[in-house]
Scaffold this active site. Structure first.
Site, mmCIF file in Angstrom:
data_model
loop_
_atom_site.group_PDB
_atom_site.id
_atom_site.type_symbol
_atom_site.label_atom_id
_atom_site.label_comp_id
_atom_site.label_asym_id
_atom_site.label_seq_id
_atom_site.Cartn_x
_atom_site.Cartn_y
_atom_site.Cartn_z
ATOM 1 N N ARG A 1 -43.105 76.745 35.230
ATOM 2 C CA ARG A 1 -42.363 77.047 36.805
ATOM 3 C C ARG A 1 -41.717 75.415 37.281
ATOM 4 N NH1 ARG A 1 -47.749 79.452 37.052
ATOM 5 N NH2 ARG A 1 -47.568 81.385 37.103
ATOM 6 N N LYS B 1 -27.073 74.463 41.258
ATOM 7 C CA LYS B 1 -26.574 75.784 40.026
ATOM 8 C C LYS B 1 -27.343 76.240 38.393
ATOM 9 C CE LYS B 1 -22.849 78.833 42.317
ATOM 10 N NZ LYS B 1 -21.476 79.174 42.812
ATOM 11 N N GLU C 1 -10.441 71.253 39.066
ATOM 12 C CA GLU C 1 -11.994 70.984 39.990
ATOM 13 C C GLU C 1 -11.538 70.294 41.020
ATOM 14 O OE1 GLU C 1 -14.173 73.825 40.216
ATOM 15 O OE2 GLU C 1 -14.250 73.949 38.169
ATOM 16 N N LYS D 1 -18.645 68.338 48.854
ATOM 17 C CA LYS D 1 -19.878 69.301 48.076
ATOM 18 C C LYS D 1 -20.680 69.131 47.741
ATOM 19 C CE LYS D 1 -20.869 72.022 43.808
ATOM 20 N NZ LYS D 1 -20.903 71.957 42.801
ATOM 21 N N GLU E 1 -25.059 80.446 48.363
ATOM 22 C CA GLU E 1 -23.879 80.353 49.086
ATOM 23 C C GLU E 1 -23.408 81.899 48.960
ATOM 24 O OE1 GLU E 1 -21.481 80.521 44.873
ATOM 25 O OE2 GLU E 1 -20.554 82.094 44.991
ATOM 26 N N ARG F 1 -20.338 78.491 50.707
ATOM 27 C CA ARG F 1 -20.051 77.461 49.989
ATOM 28 C C ARG F 1 -19.144 78.304 48.757
ATOM 29 N NH1 ARG F 1 -25.183 75.150 46.132
ATOM 30 N NH2 ARG F 1 -23.725 74.873 43.727
ATOM 31 N N ASN G 1 -15.719 78.715 46.045
ATOM 32 C CA ASN G 1 -14.567 79.054 44.378
ATOM 33 C C ASN G 1 -13.370 79.798 44.369
ATOM 34 O OD1 ASN G 1 -17.292 79.984 43.891
ATOM 35 N ND2 ASN G 1 -17.635 81.488 44.775
ATOM 36 N N HIS H 1 -10.950 80.773 41.789
ATOM 37 C CA HIS H 1 -12.347 80.913 40.700
ATOM 38 C C HIS H 1 -11.884 82.438 40.246
ATOM 39 C CE1 HIS H 1 -13.979 76.728 40.576
ATOM 40 N NE2 HIS H 1 -14.095 76.941 39.722
ATOM 41 N N HIS I 1 -11.960 82.945 36.667
ATOM 42 C CA HIS I 1 -12.695 83.371 35.930
ATOM 43 C C HIS I 1 -12.667 85.044 35.683
ATOM 44 C CE1 HIS I 1 -16.030 81.705 38.329
ATOM 45 N NE2 HIS I 1 -15.597 81.271 37.090
ATOM 46 N N HIS J 1 -11.624 75.765 31.579
ATOM 47 C CA HIS J 1 -12.395 76.441 32.598
ATOM 48 C C HIS J 1 -11.167 75.361 33.625
ATOM 49 C CE1 HIS J 1 -14.649 77.261 35.985
ATOM 50 N NE2 HIS J 1 -14.560 76.169 36.276
HETATM 51 N N1 LIG Z 1 -23.329 74.509 37.650
HETATM 52 C C1 LIG Z 1 -22.632 74.181 38.366
HETATM 53 O O1 LIG Z 1 -22.292 74.137 39.444
HETATM 54 C C2 LIG Z 1 -21.176 74.191 37.367
HETATM 55 C C3 LIG Z 1 -20.087 74.119 38.100
HETATM 56 C C4 LIG Z 1 -18.592 73.736 37.334
HETATM 57 C C5 LIG Z 1 -19.070 74.480 35.969
HETATM 58 N N2 LIG Z 1 -19.896 74.671 35.204
HETATM 59 C C6 LIG Z 1 -19.535 74.828 33.696
HETATM 60 O O2 LIG Z 1 -19.540 73.589 33.229
HETATM 61 C C7 LIG Z 1 -19.502 74.054 32.396
HETATM 62 C C8 LIG Z 1 -18.069 73.590 31.864
HETATM 63 O O3 LIG Z 1 -18.067 71.835 31.733
HETATM 64 P P1 LIG Z 1 -17.309 70.743 31.794
HETATM 65 O O4 LIG Z 1 -16.211 71.068 31.519
HETATM 66 O O5 LIG Z 1 -17.623 68.807 31.751
HETATM 67 O O6 LIG Z 1 -17.563 70.764 30.031
HETATM 68 P P2 LIG Z 1 -18.539 70.653 27.952
HETATM 69 O O7 LIG Z 1 -19.723 70.225 28.718
HETATM 70 O O8 LIG Z 1 -18.261 71.828 27.726
HETATM 71 O O9 LIG Z 1 -17.831 69.851 27.947
HETATM 72 C C9 LIG Z 1 -16.442 68.836 27.589
HETATM 73 C C10 LIG Z 1 -16.689 68.962 25.823
HETATM 74 O O10 LIG Z 1 -16.603 67.460 26.394
HETATM 75 C C11 LIG Z 1 -17.301 66.138 25.654
HETATM 76 N N3 LIG Z 1 -17.760 65.441 26.241
HETATM 77 C C12 LIG Z 1 -18.711 65.128 27.048
HETATM 78 N N4 LIG Z 1 -18.854 64.353 27.600
HETATM 79 C C13 LIG Z 1 -17.692 63.385 27.069
HETATM 80 C C14 LIG Z 1 -17.252 61.380 27.264
HETATM 81 N N5 LIG Z 1 -18.134 61.425 27.818
HETATM 82 N N6 LIG Z 1 -16.542 61.501 26.468
HETATM 83 C C15 LIG Z 1 -15.842 62.092 25.322
HETATM 84 N N7 LIG Z 1 -16.881 63.550 25.324
HETATM 85 C C16 LIG Z 1 -17.058 64.247 25.857
HETATM 86 C C17 LIG Z 1 -18.018 67.842 25.871
HETATM 87 O O11 LIG Z 1 -18.984 67.195 24.491
HETATM 88 C C18 LIG Z 1 -17.416 68.716 25.189
HETATM 89 O O12 LIG Z 1 -17.356 68.639 23.689
HETATM 90 C C19 LIG Z 1 -19.204 75.664 31.865
HETATM 91 O O13 LIG Z 1 -20.016 76.634 30.701
HETATM 92 C C20 LIG Z 1 -19.248 76.087 33.195
HETATM 93 O O14 LIG Z 1 -19.872 77.395 33.507
HETATM 94 C C21 LIG Z 1 -20.930 74.569 35.632
HETATM 95 ZN ZN LIG Z 2 -15.584 75.467 38.825
#
Ligand SMILES: NC(=O)c1ccc[n+]([C@@H]2O[C@H](COP(=O)([O-])OP(=O)(O)OC[C@H]3O[C@@H](n4cnc5c(N)ncnc54)[C@H](O)[C@@H]3O)[C@@H](O)[C@H]2O)c1
Ligand SMILES: [Zn+2]
Length: 349
Positions: free
Chosen positions: A113, A135, A177, A224, A234, A238, A242, A245, A249, A262
């Site tokens: 939990r 999130k 972003e 943020k 949200e 918040r 988006n 987005h 999306h 993304h």
């Molecule tokens: N929770 C939230 O509020 C929120 C907001 C925006 C996006 N997201 C989520 O985030 C995800 C996308 O995140 P992302 O763009 O970081 O992608 P990701 O986590 O897939 O990372 C992108 C790539 O970079 C590599 N990588 C990470 N750090 C590295 C480093 N220091 N050096 C070399 N390579 C590195 C990873 O292994 C991966 O291959 C999506 O799933 C999306 O839904 C969540």
């Molecule tokens: Zn985003």
């Protein structure tokens, strides 16, 4: 070291965000200061580059890719926590991009939990966006992030040095972003003039200049924080995060989350939102040119215009859509946005 604080008043809960100038070799010592037993969830690529330097015990390695943010891996992480006998006062530490942060966070939210959860973002997107705000989620066959929770971390440690090894494409997805924040800033009730900052320093940013990146991350996170402190779940404000987005999306979904990143889709969504705003007389052409000029400076991947007949039905099924209307955040003024509902894409309802 810069320290920021997130205050979630409704939950009477606050947590620090540390932006560290220190080398990543110091990370373990800095983080474990406040942690008892722990499990680290780390992306495979990050483990290959930094595993030895970081020298954490109990590491669960998550394969790379958006499709790894699934139930199977979520279960495996939970099993790994049980094997390591994690108790309520222990921690799950996420080291990686948004994929690792989201799935490790969801595991932390649900293991017994809820246990402590620490974010160590290593991509620009995770540093400026996903590591802050709580999130957490996994994907299933019906779509992205459909199963999740609002679960704030106990602390976020940002070591911008990680970004040096990020590929330019992964770096630019985070910049998508960043650009988004620049166009919504005044609606967040803050005034850093991020648009000016980006126009002034884009060359240094694209060269991964440490001092500039540190400042950029500080500005984006502050922005943020100012939003999520007012609206954690949200229900209103918040939603301005988006911006870009709704269309973004839909493009991601239509291309099966494979063809474009993304951030690339968010930038396409920003361009789309500006044109929609112009067609509805919400902004003038000069502001459109300001946006186009900034997008050009960062040389984002160009995504061809999609057929609206295909995009509109997808936007209507977005989890942020309301009944049959499409919810759009549109620019209305310099660095300011507002929310609008559309029946179709011609008229605001
Ligand atoms: N929770 C939230 O509020 C929120 C907001 C925006 C996006 N997201 C989520 O985030 C995800 C996308 O995140 P992302 O763009 O970081 O992608 P990701 O986590 O897939 O990372 C992108 C790539 O970079 C590599 N990588 C990470 N750090 C590295 C480093 N220091 N050096 C070399 N390579 C590195 C990873 O292994 C991966 O291959 C999506 O799933 C999306 O839904 C969540
Ligand atoms: Zn985003």
């Amino acid at each position: 070291m810069t320290e920021l604080t997130v205050n979630i008043k409704e939950k009477n809960f606050s947590y620090p965000i540390f932006i560290e100038k220190k080398p990543v070799s110091d990370l373990k010592e800095v983080v474990l200061n406040s942690v008892k037993n722990y499990v680290v969830v780390m992306s495979e690529k990050v483990y290959k580059i930094y595993g030895k330097i970081l020298n954490f015990d109990n590491v669960f390695i998550l394969k790379d890719g958006e499709n790894q943010k699934n139930f199977k891996n979520y279960n495996r992480i939970l099993d790994f926590c049980f094997k390591n006998k994690l108790k309520r006062e222990d921690s799950i530490i996420a080291v990686g991009g948004g994929v690792v942060g989201d799935i490790a966070g969801f595991a932390a939210a649900t293991y017994m939990r809820g246990i402590n959860y620490i974010q160590i973002p290593t991509t620009l997107l995770a540093c400026v966006d996903s590591s802050v705000g709580g999130k957490v989620a996994v994907n299933n066959s019906f779509g992205k992030n459909l199963i999740g929770a609002f679960y704030q971390p106990n602390a976020v440690f940002i070591f911008p040095e990680f970004l040096k090894t990020l590929s330019l494409r992964d770096f630019k997805t985070g910049l998508g972003e960043v650009v988004k924040y620049a166009f919504i800033e005044k609606s967040c009730d803050v005034d850093f003039n991020l648009l000016n900052f980006l126009n002034e320093h884009y060359t240094k940013i694209l060269n991964y200049d440490s001092a500039i990146l540190l400042e950029l991350i500080r500005i984006c996170i502050s922005l943020k924080i100012s939003v999520i402190e007012k609206d954690e779940k949200e229900n209103g404000l918040r939603r301005i995060l988006n911006f870009g987005h709704t269309y973004g999306h839909a493009i991601e979904k239509l291309t099966n989350y494979k063809k474009y990143t993304h951030g690339e889709c968010v930038v396409a969504g920003i361009v789309f939102a500006f044109n929609l705003a112009l067609n509805n007389n919400l902004i003038d052409k000069n502001y459109l040119f300001i946006m186009q000029d900034l997008i050009k400076k960062f040389d984002f991947k160009q995504i061809p215009q999609f057929d609206l007949k295909k995009v509109i039905p997808v936007m209507k099924t977005d989890k942020k859509a309301t009944s049959d209307k499409i919810r759009f955040i549109l620019p209305v003024n310099y660095a300011a946005v507002n929310e609008f509902l559309f029946d179709d894409l011609l008229t605001i309802s």
